[in-house]
Design an enzyme around this catalytic site. Structure first.
Site, PDB file in Angstrom:
ATOM      1  N   TYR A 124       0.826  -1.074   0.059  1.00  0.00           N
ATOM      2  CA  TYR A 124       0.118  -0.149  -0.155  1.00  0.00           C
ATOM      3  C   TYR A 124       0.863   1.372  -0.135  1.00  0.00           C
ATOM      4  O   TYR A 124       1.588   1.441   0.970  1.00  0.00           O
ATOM      5  CB  TYR A 124      -0.994  -0.032   1.190  1.00  0.00           C
ATOM      6  CG  TYR A 124      -1.970   1.305   1.151  1.00  0.00           C
ATOM      7  CD1 TYR A 124      -3.198   1.158   0.628  1.00  0.00           C
ATOM      8  CD2 TYR A 124      -1.748   2.434   1.646  1.00  0.00           C
ATOM      9  CE1 TYR A 124      -4.059   2.014   0.207  1.00  0.00           C
ATOM     10  CE2 TYR A 124      -2.509   3.649   1.535  1.00  0.00           C
ATOM     11  CZ  TYR A 124      -3.728   3.437   0.870  1.00  0.00           C
ATOM     12  OH  TYR A 124      -4.404   4.571   0.746  1.00  0.00           O
ATOM     13  N   GLN A 186     -10.660   0.364   1.327  1.00  0.00           N
ATOM     14  CA  GLN A 186     -11.350  -0.620   0.457  1.00  0.00           C
ATOM     15  C   GLN A 186      -9.951  -1.350  -0.412  1.00  0.00           C
ATOM     16  O   GLN A 186     -10.061  -2.367  -0.682  1.00  0.00           O
ATOM     17  CB  GLN A 186     -12.071   0.130  -0.508  1.00  0.00           C
ATOM     18  CG  GLN A 186     -11.519   1.360  -1.310  1.00  0.00           C
ATOM     19  CD  GLN A 186     -11.588   2.707  -0.658  1.00  0.00           C
ATOM     20  OE1 GLN A 186     -11.702   2.584   0.585  1.00  0.00           O
ATOM     21  NE2 GLN A 186     -11.255   3.721  -1.370  1.00  0.00           N
ATOM     22  N   ASN A 209      -2.753   6.197   6.762  1.00  0.00           N
ATOM     23  CA  ASN A 209      -3.581   6.893   7.672  1.00  0.00           C
ATOM     24  C   ASN A 209      -3.940   5.908   8.801  1.00  0.00           C
ATOM     25  O   ASN A 209      -3.850   4.841   8.650  1.00  0.00           O
ATOM     26  CB  ASN A 209      -4.254   8.036   7.257  1.00  0.00           C
ATOM     27  CG  ASN A 209      -5.543   7.440   6.433  1.00  0.00           C
ATOM     28  OD1 ASN A 209      -5.764   6.109   6.481  1.00  0.00           O
ATOM     29  ND2 ASN A 209      -5.967   8.318   5.609  1.00  0.00           N
ATOM     30  N   SER A 233       4.365   8.831  12.195  1.00  0.00           N
ATOM     31  CA  SER A 233       5.689   8.797  12.243  1.00  0.00           C
ATOM     32  C   SER A 233       6.192   9.684  13.484  1.00  0.00           C
ATOM     33  O   SER A 233       5.636  10.389  13.987  1.00  0.00           O
ATOM     34  CB  SER A 233       6.108   9.446  10.881  1.00  0.00           C
ATOM     35  OG  SER A 233       7.700   9.114  10.726  1.00  0.00           O
ATOM     36  N   GLN A 255      10.451  15.493  10.324  1.00  0.00           N
ATOM     37  CA  GLN A 255       9.337  14.349  10.683  1.00  0.00           C
ATOM     38  C   GLN A 255       8.120  15.019  10.958  1.00  0.00           C
ATOM     39  O   GLN A 255       6.925  14.266  10.690  1.00  0.00           O
ATOM     40  CB  GLN A 255       9.977  13.785  12.136  1.00  0.00           C
ATOM     41  CG  GLN A 255       9.814  12.230  11.977  1.00  0.00           C
ATOM     42  CD  GLN A 255      10.195  11.425  10.930  1.00  0.00           C
ATOM     43  OE1 GLN A 255      10.976  11.678  10.077  1.00  0.00           O
ATOM     44  NE2 GLN A 255       9.472  10.302  10.652  1.00  0.00           N
ATOM     45  N   GLU A 322      10.543   5.417  16.731  1.00  0.00           N
ATOM     46  CA  GLU A 322      10.593   4.708  15.304  1.00  0.00           C
ATOM     47  C   GLU A 322      12.029   5.257  14.764  1.00  0.00           C
ATOM     48  O   GLU A 322      12.846   4.330  14.257  1.00  0.00           O
ATOM     49  CB  GLU A 322       9.715   5.480  14.463  1.00  0.00           C
ATOM     50  CG  GLU A 322       9.664   4.917  12.953  1.00  0.00           C
ATOM     51  CD  GLU A 322       8.694   5.690  11.994  1.00  0.00           C
ATOM     52  OE1 GLU A 322       8.354   5.253  10.990  1.00  0.00           O
ATOM     53  OE2 GLU A 322       8.238   6.848  12.247  1.00  0.00           O
ATOM     54  N   ASP A 356      15.219   7.734   5.078  1.00  0.00           N
ATOM     55  CA  ASP A 356      13.853   7.914   4.363  1.00  0.00           C
ATOM     56  C   ASP A 356      14.056   7.456   3.063  1.00  0.00           C
ATOM     57  O   ASP A 356      12.918   7.268   2.297  1.00  0.00           O
ATOM     58  CB  ASP A 356      13.245   9.234   4.649  1.00  0.00           C
ATOM     59  CG  ASP A 356      12.399   9.092   5.710  1.00  0.00           C
ATOM     60  OD1 ASP A 356      12.199   8.112   6.589  1.00  0.00           O
ATOM     61  OD2 ASP A 356      11.761  10.377   6.111  1.00  0.00           O
ATOM     62  N   GLU A 410       5.627 -38.067  28.639  1.00  0.00           N
ATOM     63  CA  GLU A 410       4.571 -37.395  28.425  1.00  0.00           C
ATOM     64  C   GLU A 410       3.353 -38.272  28.054  1.00  0.00           C
ATOM     65  O   GLU A 410       2.332 -37.552  27.574  1.00  0.00           O
ATOM     66  CB  GLU A 410       4.891 -36.526  26.986  1.00  0.00           C
ATOM     67  CG  GLU A 410       5.910 -35.381  27.516  1.00  0.00           C
ATOM     68  CD  GLU A 410       5.949 -34.443  26.422  1.00  0.00           C
ATOM     69  OE1 GLU A 410       5.599 -34.633  25.205  1.00  0.00           O
ATOM     70  OE2 GLU A 410       6.782 -33.188  26.742  1.00  0.00           O
ATOM     71  N   HIS A 415       4.066 -41.726  19.863  1.00  0.00           N
ATOM     72  CA  HIS A 415       5.471 -40.956  19.405  1.00  0.00           C
ATOM     73  C   HIS A 415       6.503 -41.993  19.928  1.00  0.00           C
ATOM     74  O   HIS A 415       7.475 -42.063  19.203  1.00  0.00           O
ATOM     75  CB  HIS A 415       5.480 -39.715  20.493  1.00  0.00           C
ATOM     76  CG  HIS A 415       4.789 -38.493  20.051  1.00  0.00           C
ATOM     77  ND1 HIS A 415       3.332 -38.429  19.926  1.00  0.00           N
ATOM     78  CD2 HIS A 415       5.134 -37.368  19.680  1.00  0.00           C
ATOM     79  CE1 HIS A 415       2.853 -37.470  19.334  1.00  0.00           C
ATOM     80  NE2 HIS A 415       4.053 -36.576  19.207  1.00  0.00           N
TER      81      HIS A 415
END
Length: 429
Positions: A124, A186, A209, A233, A255, A322, A356, A410, A415
């Site tokens: 995205y 969406q 966002n 950020s 920033q 960050e 960046d 166990e 097993h």
């Protein structure tokens, strides 16, 4: 930015608070859109694109012609800059490839681990006032190095129904296989379920966002992996008397311009440093086109004065930023004390903008304190790790008794029998 003088550790939780949003209504919105997209597919995507982006689009997929035309809209200088950044990002992420190492844990017992690419991933990329074509490089390049077969990119269209040409140029440069003009919740829903047009993906990457972030977190509940729980950020700068106030101010402002919900923190060893940086901020911010966004972010930001660099680092580890800039003397000798940070920038010339865009490290990083338990995106983000083992006849004879004893303890008889039956056949020739 409000200044706090030598706050006690008891006050650190309040000083580390990020801006929060009411999530109840947001979650209901996300759930409603996801349900609609799952049921109605492309028609629901068209409806929300018209509603939220203000444009009607009949064909979401970006054509090869549109990609080629976008190249002509990019200056040669910008293309060269994107190429240099891509080269550095590729070098850094290619270095993260693992060498397969086979370990003989017991004589005749061999174990190793190999990476396999996630076949289909979704990226995205925000559009709007800050089209983040740099994020295309940060995500598509390591995906390609990892060997992901399908790299699906979604980005919101503008009012003319187009995606920013720099995003398209970066996408074709880095091997993105499909590009769609879809944004917001969406887009995340489309990649989660798949539609007649948009393929379903296995993992979704990329910033956005609060709506996109909430969409990614909801997708995770439906079995789709995400890169990390990322939010607005943030940057923390530790500064002492050797720092350059103009540099520090420029980093804080860089920033802050990301968004009104971004947060920047200055931790300094004296009030005089804070005063100098504040004066530089006042001068520099007037020259910025996004000054209104910057001022809103600064209103949610803080300057903190502490007694020592060790105190500053302790606060930073608690805050878990960050991005962390160490604008201090002898910064490299303090690196072992850094426990929680997405990415660290060392010295006066290591501006956060380098990370960046073009130094080579990845800028998709954990925010909101998640640097305490999450890493930033790397080559590992695009692969799964599969363990392998090969046990020879000698190996099962050497290890068999241990397995039998543990399985018996166990009370898992089948097993134990899986080993016993092999040992007996070997014993009987």
């Amino acid at each position: 930015m409000k200044t706090y003088i030598n706050p006690s550790p008891e006050k650190w939780p309040d000083l580390s608070q990020r801006k929060t949003f009411a999530v109840a209504d947001l979650n209901e919105t996300v759930k409603g859109i996801f349900t609609d997209v799952q049921k109605n597919g492309d028609s629901a995507i068209s409806k929300y694109t018209s509603l939220f982006d203000g444009v009607s689009i009949s064909d979401f997929e970006v054509s090869e012609q549109e990609i080629q035309e976008s190249s002509a809209l990019i200056s040669k200088e910008l293309k060269n800059a994107i190429q240099q950044a891509a080269n550095n990002i590729e070098k850094f992420h290619a270095s993260q490839k693992e060498t397969v190492t086979k370990i003989e844990t017991t004589s005749g017992v061999f174990c190793w681990r190999e990476s396999r690419a996630i076949e289909t991933i979704g990226i995205y990329i925000p559009g709007g006032t800050a089209p983040l074509f740099s994020t295309v490089l940060m995500l598509a390049i390591p995906a390609q190095i990892a060997g992901c077969k399908n790299i699906v990119l979604c980005s919101p269209p503008d009012k003319s129904g187009n995606i920013n040409p720099a995003i398209l140029y970066a996408a074709q440069l880095t091997g993105v296989t499909k590009i769609y003009k879809i944004g917001g919740i969406q887009a995340v829903a489309a990649m989660t379920f798949g539609t007649d047009t948009i393929p379903k993906v296995s993992k979704i990457f990329g910033p956005g966002n609060q709506y996109v972030t909430a969409g990614k977190q909801y997708a995770q509940q439906l079995g789709i992996a995400i890169d990390m729980p990322a939010g607005p950020s943030e940057l923390l700068v530790i500064a002492d008397e050797t720092s350059d106030a103009d540099f520090v101010a420029s980093d804080l402002l860089s920033q802050a311009e990301h968004g009104a919900d971004s947060q920047v923190i200055l931790v300094a060893t004296s009030e005089k440093i804070v005063e100098k940086v504040s004066e530089a901020i006042t001068i520099q911010k007037t020259q910025l086109s996004r000054v209104s966004i910057v001022e809103k972010a600064l209103a949610n930001s803080r300057a903190i004065v502490v007694n020592s660099i060790d105190d500053a680092i302790n606060f930073s580890n608690y805050y878990a930023p960050e991005h962390l800039i160490l604008a201090i003397a002898d910064a490299e000798n303090k690196l072992s004390q850094i426990e929680n940070a997405g990415s660290v920038f060392i010295g006066n010339y290591s501006c956060e903008s380098a990370g960046d865009y073009a130094s080579g490290t990845n800028h998709t990083l954990p925010t909101n304190g998640f640097a305490k338990n999450y890493s930033g995106v790397s080559l590992d983000s695009f692969v799964k790790k599969i363990t392998f083992q090969k046990i020879t006849a000698t190996g099962i004879q050497n290890l068999g008794k241990t397995i039998e004893l543990m399985a018996e303890a166990e009370q898992l008889e089948a097993h134990k029998n899986a080993v016993s039956i092999r040992l007996k056949k070997l014993q009987n020739g």
